[in-house]
Design an enzyme around this catalytic site. Sequence first.
Site, short mmCIF file in Angstrom:
data_model
loop_
_atom_site.label_atom_id
_atom_site.label_comp_id
_atom_site.label_asym_id
_atom_site.label_seq_id
_atom_site.Cartn_x
_atom_site.Cartn_y
_atom_site.Cartn_z
N CYS A 1 0.18 3.52 3.25
CA CYS A 1 0.97 3.00 4.18
C CYS A 1 2.46 3.24 4.18
CB CYS A 1 0.70 1.34 4.26
SG CYS A 1 -1.10 1.05 4.40
N CYS B 1 0.87 -1.13 0.11
CA CYS B 1 0.07 0.16 -0.03
C CYS B 1 0.79 1.34 0.03
CB CYS B 1 -0.81 -0.14 1.39
SG CYS B 1 -1.72 1.50 1.60
#
Length: 784
Positions: A81, A78
């Site tokens: 993230c 991600c």
Amino acid sequence: MARWSCGATSCYTTKHKLNPFNSFLCAFISFLSICPLIAEAGLYKASDQVIILSPENVDSVLYNSSAARLVMFYATWCGHCVAFSPTWKSLARDIKEWKPAVDLAAIDCADESNRKVCTNFGITGYPTLKFFPAFSSNESMGQQFSGSSRDVRGLRHYIIDKLEKQHEAWPPACPPLETASEAEIDNFFQTNNVKHLVLVFERKNSYVGREVTLDLLQYENIAVRRVLDTETSLVSRFGVTDFPSCYLYYSSRYICRMKVLSEARTFYSYALQRLPGVVRTGKHQTAITDPINNSTEEWRPFNKTSVYMSDLESALHYSLRVELSGHITISGDDLTALKKYIHVLAKYFPGRPSVKSALKIVDNWLQLQNGTEIRYSSLRDVLDNAVQTSDAVLPDGVQWVGCQGSQAQYRRYPCAVWKLFHVLTVQAKEIGSTDPQEVLQAMRGYVSSFFGCRPCAEHFESMALESMDHVTSLSAAVLWLWSRHNRVNNRLAGELSEDPDFPKIQWPSPELCPSCHGVKRTGEHHWNQEQVLTFLRNYFSSDHILMDYLQDETQALIHQRNRLAAARMENEAGRGMERRAREVLDNHPAEEPQEEEQEEEEEEEEEPALEEQAGEPYPAGLEGMGVAGADTTDNQAPWEKPQRPQSQHKPRIVGLKLRERQEDIVDLDSFVSQHYKAKALQAAAMSGVVRRRSLQKKEDAEDLQFEGGWRVKRDLGRQEGNLWIEEYPRPQNKRWMSLLSVGFSKLDVSLCVLLYLLSIMCLLAMYLYFKLRIKLRRAKLSLA
């Protein structure tokens, strides 16, 4: 992932068609590029001060815990993230002192082993933040973060709000965060045993008081209370006009305002943690100004605002002579790292001329080593023998000054290594290096290959992988090392390795560099990096390094010369012993038994002759007044001292052939045998075979031995052992003692005693010689 994409692009976006071998090579290179990512599972490590969750520990960390938890559920693939991970790490460092009350955790949902855990918590998107209050039940799913601000300040305020709303089970370690009243403050010292009471006056929407309260959570002898501006009685009583502001209140009802550089959380916390008597829980501060109570062997007063050359030279000694000595051989990447490290030292170390000359000699020697491996002993010889140039020496031994610790296990070498690295980066900046990463990469290689604390080396390597490659200027190199040093200080603050007298702080402190600190509009602290760079260049400048407590260069040269001379003599002695042992063992060892057997045969041949001389009667053919043997010299008078013929065989003792002069010594046994022969000759003389003779001179009588009125004189020059015997009146004053009817004089007894003493000494010498020879043989065998 970015590294993977870059590798794939470089291989497959070319205009030319790749042959199968090139395709395989590019695929292999791409695989190698993602191997570090595979090895580093997840975005966080334990050194980031974030709890790494897994199926094995998730229940024990989140449920029934005495501290609250804020958990981030993320996936490594991600992008958001990955971008959010620096903020999460910064938040963990920012609230490190809050750990007993609240802590951060993270779990990688992209890992298949963690997938079930993430599913049980209902995670469908990333990143997801959830708050778990203290003593959460096993059925708790956590409280999902709903705030809009995801920076460090917003997340910190969110945690405080969640702690204040936790009414069912308050974290035991968390102090009260509500506001204080006048009645509570007046009665505070009656119910609490603390030395300092801190009152933070602020407005209702301010978080400074609660943040400072949590910052002092792990410290003793101090309590912090928040007072709102609405408490008009207290505000007017103490004359408070600024919000926020910090006051120290004592049991004597004395109150004073604490002076800080800026009215902000960071400055309050820093000043309060260093008040007298305020110590971290579990640690006891000692008075470093009292050398008697200090546990160090010798305390050296020093200026805390300066760098000492003694620390830098001590770091060099420990690094080059102690730490490197653990590597018997150095090869491969380690050898490359060592060459870079020594080259940087020789190029930028701002030491005394003798030390710089020694480093240059070692650097030149290393650069000439074209092999793939060197032995540390060779490097040590070059380092120590540099004194032969008469102006190059690296003093041995350590003498810590600015890096002293209150106890032997604190500071010292790690402190000096950091200072050495800072000095090198600043020197590279001042001299004008062409490579901004030259010093940093040399440090990285040395720490990775040789630094004794392996977890420390791993942490440093992780920081280097994170951002060292982004350093593009010499100024950035100086600031990179400074910021990473502060990160390490933050991680180690409160650990067992922290010296209570020298706590780990964010350096430089406000007292040391006020202009380096600033406050944002939001009240957050920030570093003025331009001022920090100016401070670092001045602080670690070669012009400001103090030379106190240094060993004099002349004394260091003399000491090292003496040490080298002693080592040289010892080596020569060792080589001499080895050479002698080699000569002994190489001197026909296979022929030694034959030579020994030959010597035994010669001894057996000589013994019958002695027996014949001692026991058999004299042969016939006695002429005139004496008995002449076949080998007796014709011109030798019988009263002259007989000469024993030289032996044709030299005595040999375990491989060493020695020539010894034979002495005219008559042992007691042979003398007794001659006595019986004398009696036999006396009987023959009575029958007319031997003519008697009387001596007229007293001097001749003293040269003869008397027994029973007969004079016996032994002729050792003859092989047959002839005797000349004449009758003579026994002197009354010469006999001293008798044994077995044989008379002895004092001279005879003295000679016998001397003979036995000499025999004992000879036996002792032979014993020592044999013992030494056995040791030499063992040494030879061990060398073989």
